[in-house]
Scaffold this motif. Structure first.
Motif, PDB file in Angstrom:
ATOM      1  N   ALA A 132       1.476  -2.447  12.650  1.00 16.53           N
ATOM      2  CA  ALA A 132       1.760  -1.667  11.439  1.00 16.53           C
ATOM      3  C   ALA A 132       2.748  -2.394  10.541  1.00 16.53           C
ATOM      4  O   ALA A 132       2.639  -2.357   9.314  1.00 16.53           O
ATOM      5  N   ARG A 133       3.727  -3.076  11.156  1.00 14.14           N
ATOM      6  CA  ARG A 133       4.661  -3.867  10.348  1.00 14.14           C
ATOM      7  C   ARG A 133       3.923  -4.960   9.579  1.00 14.14           C
ATOM      8  O   ARG A 133       4.160  -5.175   8.387  1.00 14.14           O
ATOM      9  N   GLY A 134       3.033  -5.649  10.278  1.00 15.85           N
ATOM     10  CA  GLY A 134       2.271  -6.714   9.624  1.00 15.85           C
ATOM     11  C   GLY A 134       1.356  -6.174   8.549  1.00 15.85           C
ATOM     12  O   GLY A 134       1.217  -6.775   7.474  1.00 15.85           O
ATOM     13  N   ARG A 135       0.711  -5.033   8.834  1.00 15.32           N
ATOM     14  CA  ARG A 135      -0.170  -4.439   7.829  1.00 15.32           C
ATOM     15  C   ARG A 135       0.606  -4.056   6.578  1.00 15.32           C
ATOM     16  O   ARG A 135       0.115  -4.189   5.456  1.00 15.32           O
ATOM     17  N   ALA A 136       1.836  -3.548   6.777  1.00 14.36           N
ATOM     18  CA  ALA A 136       2.655  -3.170   5.623  1.00 14.36           C
ATOM     19  C   ALA A 136       2.987  -4.388   4.770  1.00 14.36           C
ATOM     20  O   ALA A 136       3.016  -4.303   3.541  1.00 14.36           O
ATOM     21  N   ARG A 137       3.232  -5.533   5.438  1.00 12.25           N
ATOM     22  CA  ARG A 137       3.594  -6.737   4.679  1.00 12.25           C
ATOM     23  C   ARG A 137       2.437  -7.291   3.866  1.00 12.25           C
ATOM     24  O   ARG A 137       2.646  -7.906   2.827  1.00 12.25           O
ATOM     25  N   VAL A 138       1.215  -7.096   4.337  1.00  9.10           N
ATOM     26  CA  VAL A 138       0.068  -7.695   3.640  1.00  9.10           C
ATOM     27  C   VAL A 138      -0.782  -6.657   2.927  1.00  9.10           C
ATOM     28  O   VAL A 138      -1.770  -7.019   2.282  1.00  9.10           O
ATOM     29  N   SER A 139      -0.401  -5.380   3.016  1.00  7.48           N
ATOM     30  CA  SER A 139      -1.307  -4.337   2.541  1.00  7.48           C
ATOM     31  C   SER A 139      -1.599  -4.436   1.050  1.00  7.48           C
ATOM     32  O   SER A 139      -2.724  -4.192   0.609  1.00  7.48           O
ATOM     33  N   GLY A 140      -0.573  -4.789   0.238  1.00  6.67           N
ATOM     34  CA  GLY A 140      -0.817  -4.859  -1.200  1.00  6.67           C
ATOM     35  C   GLY A 140      -1.837  -5.921  -1.560  1.00  6.67           C
ATOM     36  O   GLY A 140      -2.842  -5.646  -2.219  1.00  6.67           O
ATOM     37  N   SER A 141      -1.608  -7.160  -1.100  1.00  7.85           N
ATOM     38  CA  SER A 141      -2.540  -8.242  -1.401  1.00  7.85           C
ATOM     39  C   SER A 141      -3.872  -8.050  -0.684  1.00  7.85           C
ATOM     40  O   SER A 141      -4.928  -8.370  -1.233  1.00  7.85           O
ATOM     41  N   PHE A 142      -3.819  -7.529   0.551  1.00  5.44           N
ATOM     42  CA  PHE A 142      -5.058  -7.338   1.302  1.00  5.44           C
ATOM     43  C   PHE A 142      -5.953  -6.292   0.640  1.00  5.44           C
ATOM     44  O   PHE A 142      -7.161  -6.466   0.548  1.00  5.44           O
ATOM     45  N   ARG A 143      -5.341  -5.206   0.177  1.00  5.13           N
ATOM     46  CA  ARG A 143      -6.125  -4.181  -0.513  1.00  5.13           C
ATOM     47  C   ARG A 143      -6.815  -4.765  -1.739  1.00  5.13           C
ATOM     48  O   ARG A 143      -8.007  -4.522  -1.979  1.00  5.13           O
ATOM     49  N   ALA A 144      -6.055  -5.550  -2.524  1.00  3.46           N
ATOM     50  CA  ALA A 144      -6.642  -6.168  -3.713  1.00  3.46           C
ATOM     51  C   ALA A 144      -7.742  -7.149  -3.335  1.00  3.46           C
ATOM     52  O   ALA A 144      -8.775  -7.236  -4.010  1.00  3.46           O
TER      53      ALA A 144
ATOM     54  N   ALA B 137      -6.457  -8.638 -14.181  1.00  3.17           N
ATOM     55  CA  ALA B 137      -5.569  -7.966 -15.128  1.00  3.17           C
ATOM     56  C   ALA B 137      -5.349  -6.512 -14.739  1.00  3.17           C
ATOM     57  O   ALA B 137      -4.218  -5.996 -14.788  1.00  3.17           O
ATOM     58  N   GLY B 138      -6.413  -5.848 -14.333  1.00  2.08           N
ATOM     59  CA  GLY B 138      -6.291  -4.442 -13.947  1.00  2.08           C
ATOM     60  C   GLY B 138      -5.415  -4.257 -12.720  1.00  2.08           C
ATOM     61  O   GLY B 138      -4.616  -3.319 -12.649  1.00  2.08           O
ATOM     62  N   GLU B 139      -5.556  -5.149 -11.753  1.00  5.31           N
ATOM     63  CA  GLU B 139      -4.751  -5.046 -10.538  1.00  5.31           C
ATOM     64  C   GLU B 139      -3.279  -5.306 -10.850  1.00  5.31           C
ATOM     65  O   GLU B 139      -2.398  -4.627 -10.306  1.00  5.31           O
TER      66      GLU B 139
ATOM     67  N   ALA C  41       1.802  -9.977  -9.251  1.00  2.28           N
ATOM     68  CA  ALA C  41       1.225 -11.313  -9.339  1.00  2.28           C
ATOM     69  C   ALA C  41       0.333 -11.615  -8.138  1.00  2.28           C
ATOM     70  O   ALA C  41      -0.792 -12.114  -8.289  1.00  2.28           O
ATOM     71  N   LYS C  42       0.811 -11.305  -6.921  1.00  6.32           N
ATOM     72  CA  LYS C  42       0.009 -11.567  -5.729  1.00  6.32           C
ATOM     73  C   LYS C  42      -1.266 -10.745  -5.728  1.00  6.32           C
ATOM     74  O   LYS C  42      -2.349 -11.236  -5.379  1.00  6.32           O
TER      75      LYS C  42
END
Length: 373
Positions: free
Chosen positions: A129-141, A187-189, A286-287
């Motif tokens: 869960a810690r790792g998912r939290a760190r990558v969740s923003g970029s991973f979701r995009a 741009a939207g992200e 940006a990420k």
């Protein structure tokens, strides 16, 4: 040791359990080697626990322990991945392996050891869960961008094919859709993530609030309302506010408790579980924009490839559908693995949704093509 006659089948099963425990210990030690601090200590603790379980099987086997053998194939793959990557992806696979422990059904396993495995699953789940939290923003995009690029550009290509346009026009349309979509998604992200971070910042406590606490009127103030507004029960909020004011009255150093920033706790007084920082979960604009642009472009390129290499007609369409279908399944399976779920159902769901949307667009292309004709 147990006073019972063991047959060959039991010995083989115990040897398999022993080999798997050794492999699991290797997984956690390999992951620990790529980390530091608290996470490293936790992973080493898990490795020691798996080695303790391995000793149980060694004692149970006694003279029948046999030569050293490797664990099951999927465990060996996990060890290799852990040595080379040590990412949240490996932790998610380890979580899934722990959740499928056969110990709960094995009569030769003590209840304490079966309970250990269930606890191990929760420990790995928390680390993942810690790792998912760190990558969740970029991973979701990235996932959203790749999926949108695959589906939207396949739908666009099939739509213009349904309208009976020549191969050159299909290729040009696909490339235009790739570029326009990738720029739009990036741009939207960026705007979306920046806006969300600004909303979170607006809701965050103002650190300047602590400076006025010593000046509050002890007999009449609204300090307790701060705690209540953040979810604390009325009695607990008043108790916490009174305690804070007493500390300042006694000329203590700055208290650890901060009415502007401390999260509310349950009324029973137990500390609330640690949660990831909201800004960390959202990620940076940006990420997210770069991930969305790159993965949309990568996904949108797939349905265009057959036409770019010179294929045309039904063969190009078939190849495009197969390639997109495989890419959709890969995306869905990856999401399934990272979420700790079975990858195949997620892959099939992604495939059905993506090809369904593209099929509808193709039918609309046929309809409008026939109408224009």
């Amino acid at each position: 040791m147990q006073d019972k006659i063991t047959d060959g089948r039991s010995i083989r099963r115990w040897r398999r359990r022993l080999a798997d425990e050794r492999e699991e210990a290797r997984v956690y030690r390999s992951l620990a080697a790529r980390r530091s601090g608290e996470e490293r200590e936790i992973l080493l603790g898990l490795a020691e626990a798996e080695e303790r379980h391995a000793r149980y099987w060694e004692d149970l086997l006694g003279e029948d322990v046999g030569p050293h053998r490797r664990g099951q194939f999927h465990m060996r793959i996990l060890v290799a991945l852990a040595r080379r990557f040590g990412s949240v992806f490996v932790l998610a696979l380890a979580q899934r392996a722990e959740s499928h422990s056969p110990y709960r059904y094995d009569q030769d396993v003590p209840a304490s050891m079966a309970a250990d495995e269930r606890i191990h699953e929760e420990v790995v789940r928390a680390l993942a869960a810690r790792g998912r939290a760190r990558v969740s923003g970029s991973f979701r995009a990235a996932v959203f961008g790749a999926n949108d690029g695959l589906v939207s550009n396949l739908a666009l290509v099939l739509g213009v094919i349904g309208g009976s346009l020549p191969t050159e026009a299909v290729l040009l349309t696909g490339l235009a859709g790739l570029l326009a979509g990738a720029l739009s998604m990036g741009a939207g992200e960026y705007i979306s993530v920046r806006s969300q971070r600004e909303l979170l910042a607006a809701a965050a406590p103002d650190p300047r609030a602590r400076a006025v606490v010593p000046d509050l009127d002890v007999d009449a103030n609204e300090l307790a309302l701060v705690y209540r507004a953040r979810g604390m029960e009325e009695d607990e909020a008043q108790r916490r506010a009174d305690a804070l004011l007493r500390k300042f009255q006694l000329n203590l150093s700055h208290p650890r408790e901060d009415p502007a920033s401390e999260p509310a706790q349950p009324s029973g007084g137990e500390a609330a579980p640690e949660v990831p920082d909201d800004h960390e979960v959202v990620g940076t604009g940006a990420k997210a924009a770069v991930s969305s642009f790159v993965f949309f472009a990568s996904g949108a390129l797939v349905p265009v490839l057959p036409f770019a290499v010179g294929l045309s007609g039904g063969l190009a369409v078939l190849v495009a559908i197969v390639l997109v279908g495989l890419a959709l399944m890969l995306t869905g399976a990856t999401v399934g693995v990272l979420s700790g779920a079975a990858p195949l159902p997620r892959a099939l769901r992604q495939l059905a949704i993506g090809l369904g949307a593209a099929g509808v667009t193709y039918l609309l292309g046929l309809l409008f093509g026939a109408t224009v004709g």
